[in-house]
Design a protein around this motif. Structure first.
Motif, short mmCIF file in Angstrom:
data_model
loop_
_atom_site.label_atom_id
_atom_site.label_comp_id
_atom_site.label_asym_id
_atom_site.label_seq_id
_atom_site.Cartn_x
_atom_site.Cartn_y
_atom_site.Cartn_z
N VAL A 1 43.86 36.11 55.20
CA VAL A 1 43.39 37.40 54.70
C VAL A 1 43.97 37.60 53.30
O VAL A 1 45.14 37.30 53.06
N LEU A 2 43.14 38.07 52.39
CA LEU A 2 43.60 38.38 51.04
C LEU A 2 43.85 39.88 50.94
O LEU A 2 42.98 40.69 51.25
N VAL A 3 45.05 40.23 50.50
CA VAL A 3 45.42 41.63 50.25
C VAL A 3 45.39 41.83 48.74
O VAL A 3 46.20 41.24 48.03
N ALA A 4 44.42 42.61 48.26
CA ALA A 4 44.31 42.89 46.83
C ALA A 4 44.85 44.30 46.61
O ALA A 4 44.17 45.29 46.87
N GLU A 5 46.09 44.38 46.15
CA GLU A 5 46.79 45.66 46.04
C GLU A 5 47.77 45.59 44.88
O GLU A 5 48.57 44.65 44.80
N ALA B 1 38.91 30.09 44.93
CA ALA B 1 39.73 28.90 45.16
C ALA B 1 39.76 28.50 46.63
O ALA B 1 39.90 27.32 46.94
N GLN B 2 39.63 29.47 47.54
CA GLN B 2 39.66 29.16 48.97
C GLN B 2 38.98 30.28 49.75
O GLN B 2 38.93 31.41 49.28
N PRO B 3 38.48 29.96 50.92
CA PRO B 3 37.82 31.00 51.72
C PRO B 3 38.83 31.90 52.45
O PRO B 3 39.91 31.45 52.82
N TYR B 4 38.47 33.16 52.60
CA TYR B 4 39.28 34.11 53.34
C TYR B 4 38.41 34.72 54.45
O TYR B 4 37.22 34.95 54.25
N ALA B 5 39.03 35.01 55.57
CA ALA B 5 38.31 35.65 56.67
C ALA B 5 38.00 37.10 56.32
O ALA B 5 36.98 37.64 56.74
N ALA B 6 38.87 37.73 55.51
CA ALA B 6 38.66 39.12 55.10
C ALA B 6 39.45 39.37 53.82
O ALA B 6 40.42 38.68 53.52
N VAL B 7 39.00 40.37 53.08
CA VAL B 7 39.71 40.82 51.88
C VAL B 7 39.95 42.32 52.04
O VAL B 7 39.01 43.09 52.24
N LEU B 8 41.22 42.71 52.00
CA LEU B 8 41.60 44.13 52.02
C LEU B 8 41.89 44.51 50.58
O LEU B 8 42.87 44.03 50.00
#
Length: 72
Positions: free
Chosen positions: A19-23, A58-65
């Motif tokens: 999961v990517l956390v964009a914060e 660059a890589q796949p994420y299941a979700a982005v918050l």
């Protein structure tokens, strides 16, 4: 006794979802990462929108918050 195919499909046998956390606020980002890790997920942090876009390419994420009000 479970067969081999069922064991392979078990959530425990798969790597954790990413999961990517964009914060842009560090405390919020660290809190989310800790919460996601406790849920058995692997989390990465992007500190602005530009970095988040580069990381998703660059890589796949299941979700982005994502924080909607952040730089970039």
């Amino acid at each position: 006794m479970p067969d081999a195919k069922r064991l392979e499909e078990s959530p425990l046998s798969r790597p954790p979802l990413r999961v990517l956390v964009a914060e842009d606020h560090n405390i919020n980002a660290q809190f989310l990462v800790l919460l996601l890790q406790r849920m058995g997920l692997q989390a990465d942090i992007a500190h602005d929108g530009t970095e988040a876009l580069a990381m998703t390419q660059a890589q796949p994420y299941a979700a982005v918050l994502m924080d909607l009000y952040m730089p970039g």
